[in-house]
Design a protein around this motif. Structure first.
Motif, PDB file in Angstrom:
ATOM      1  N   ASP A  78     -36.280  33.813  42.933  1.00 47.47           N
ATOM      2  CA  ASP A  78     -38.411  33.895  42.940  1.00 47.47           C
ATOM      3  C   ASP A  78     -37.707  32.611  42.155  1.00 47.47           C
ATOM      4  N   ASP A  79     -36.792  32.044  41.431  1.00 50.85           N
ATOM      5  CA  ASP A  79     -36.775  30.793  41.138  1.00 50.85           C
ATOM      6  C   ASP A  79     -36.938  29.524  41.885  1.00 50.85           C
ATOM      7  N   ALA A  99     -38.961  27.663  37.328  1.00 48.16           N
ATOM      8  CA  ALA A  99     -38.643  29.288  36.904  1.00 48.16           C
ATOM      9  C   ALA A  99     -39.169  29.190  35.702  1.00 48.16           C
ATOM     10  N   HIS A 100     -39.108  30.499  35.023  1.00 50.06           N
ATOM     11  CA  HIS A 100     -39.365  31.481  34.101  1.00 50.06           C
ATOM     12  C   HIS A 100     -39.286  30.033  32.526  1.00 50.06           C
ATOM     13  N   ASP A 159     -44.627  27.816  38.240  1.00 48.39           N
ATOM     14  CA  ASP A 159     -44.776  29.159  39.373  1.00 48.39           C
ATOM     15  C   ASP A 159     -45.056  30.145  39.611  1.00 48.39           C
ATOM     16  N   HIS A 176     -45.518  31.590  36.720  1.00 49.85           N
ATOM     17  CA  HIS A 176     -45.121  32.674  35.235  1.00 49.85           C
ATOM     18  C   HIS A 176     -45.381  32.284  34.291  1.00 49.85           C
TER      19      HIS A 176
END
Ligand code: CU
Lengths: 329, 128
Positions: A308-309, B29-30, B114, B116
């Motif tokens: 997902d990343d 990413a987060h 993204d 998040h």
């Protein structure tokens, strides 16, 4: 995955004449591996049990090493395995995975073989980001005879097994005491039913329950929310894990000199995870709880890629619906 | 193919998909807080004139913000959080007045590119 390893190793170990065949039995129903993010909490993909969510990721490889015991107390086969799993989100709360205990080999005596393929459908029933809480369920099928054939040194199970699973996770970010905030617990409860009760030789395939838990102290969480740490420690999650399997029905009669057929097997031990940007690595020392579970400290290891990343716009997002609404408040 | 070959090919296919995507897609990413000035949970001498929050990933300025309050909950005037142009994972917030000795709470919320979301809070103390 390690549940089957231990559970079946116990059933097999006494039958020394077919020791070689046992390690396959020993080999794994691999479990879905995923990291999960609920609110501010990252639950790493853990090793004895699965984490409580769904995600897009690839576990490759998962490694296991354990020394089994013979009923007379002497060391049994040394077993090793290299497994894999790929998980794909269908929606943000529904995931499909395919995987396997993969390749297994043992020493004393030497033998090797492939585990069956497994598929799993997993669904997040409920979650609360503010409370860092999540509950999920899954149905897993290990497909009989999809690994090494019955003529191999380590044949795969000739029958399929269906497993119903329940998962839960809770982070303590809402605790009042700062030192408690990095804590999290996760748990899994499984009920496994073999598709066929009797084997060709008249022996029975037991129904089993498996249950495990992890206690995690997230330095990753601590660094972000409680106390800044030196960079070396910022991405670490030390944990303690435990996992047990108990056969509950279709038990063969106990035979003298063997482990009992209803004996609970399991491992406990410390583990450590490193959460990278796009992957995670974890290791665990697995301590057998009794001689039916093994003789020496074994090891588990995992490398898990966060698709997902890595690829949020392609294979890393759900097939339908928005990506990961669960992370949103 | 036998099952061994099949599993191997399947694994290769997954690995290939993974590699292609890794090189072609922008990777985000987060965003979790990696470090801050003043540091999370720290005690500092002298009143800071600015907060700096460094995240583990680049963040989208439009959806990101920071508030500052005293331990008792009173809001402290401060500038708008702005993303450092040379380091898109860093937020700067200027503080409107000299902070008296005491404990302060920083609350942040950010969105990585993204989409998040992450958010959180931490404390720091200005020593007397
Ligand atoms: Cu992310």
């Amino acid at each position: 995955m390690n549940r089957s390893l231990r559970g079946r190793a116990r059933l097999c170990a006494p039958r020394t004449s077919i020791l070689a065949a046992c390690a396959v039995l020993a080999a794994f129903a691999s479990q879905a591996r995923a990291h999960t993010i609920v609110g501010n909490r990252v639950f790493p993909a853990t090793q004895t049990i699965d984490d409580p969510g769904v995600n897009d990721e690839l576990s490759l490889p998962t490694f296991s090493y354990l020394t089994l015991a013979n009923p007379d107390g002497s060391p049994g086969p040394l077993t090793y395995s290299l497994g894999w799993e790929y998980m794909k989100t269908i929606t943000a709360d529904l995931g499909f995975s395919v995987g396997s205990g993969g390749y297994n080999w043992q020493q004393r005596p030497n033998a090797h073989g492939w585990s069956n393929i497994e598929t799993e459908l997993k669904y997040v029933i409920w979650q609360n980001p503010a409370a860092e809480s999540i509950i999920a369920t899954a149905v897993n099928v290990e497909w009989g005879n999809t690994g090494s054939p019955q003529s191999a040194e380590l044949p795969s199970d000739p029958f399929s097994t269906i497993t119903f699973k329940l998962f839960a996770g809770k982070g303590l970010g809402d605790a009042s005491a700062d030192w408690l905030k990095p804590l999290a617990i996760t748990g899994e409860y499984d009920f496994s039913v073999p598709a066929s009760t009797y084997n060709a030789d008249g022996s029975e395939n037991p129904t089993t329950i498996a249950y495990g838990a992890t206690l995690q102290y997230s330095l990753f969480y601590m660094n972000s929310y409680v106390q800044e740490l030196p960079w070396l420690f910022r991405r670490l999650i030390p944990a303690f894990e435990a996992d047990f399997t108990t056969p509950v029905s279709n038990l063969a009669p106990n035979t003298p000199g063997d482990f009992g057929t209803n004996v609970t097997t399991g491992v406990v031990g410390p583990s450590l995870y490193y959460i990278g940007q796009y992957f995670e690595v974890g290791v665990m020392a697995q301590v057998p709880i009794n001689s039916a579970s093994g003789t020496h400290i074994g090891a588990l290891a995992i490398v898990d890629f966060f698709l997902d990343d890595i690829a949020p716009n392609s294979i890393g997002k759900p097939l339908f619906g928005p990506p990961q609404p669960r992370g949103h408040y | 193919m036998n099952i061994r070959a099949k599993s191997f090919v399947a694994a290769l296919a997954v690995a290939a998909a993974f590699n292609v995507s890794a090189f072609n897609a922008p990777a985000w990413a987060h965003a979790f807080l990696d470090h801050a000035v003043p540091a999370v949970g720290s005690s500092v001498q002298g009143a800071p004139r600015e907060l700096t929050l460094n995240f583990t990933e680049n963040i989208a300025p439009a959806f990101s913000g920071v508030t500052l309050a005293s331990a008792a909950g009173g809001a402290i005037a401060k500038g708008k959080a702005r993303v450092d142009p040379s380091s898109p994972a860093t937020l700067h917030v200027s503080i409107g007045r000299k902070l008296a000795p005491g404990t302060y709470v920083v609350r942040w919320h950010v969105v990585s590119v993204d989409t998040h979301h992450t958010s959180g809070s931490y404390k720091f103390t200005v020593a007397p």
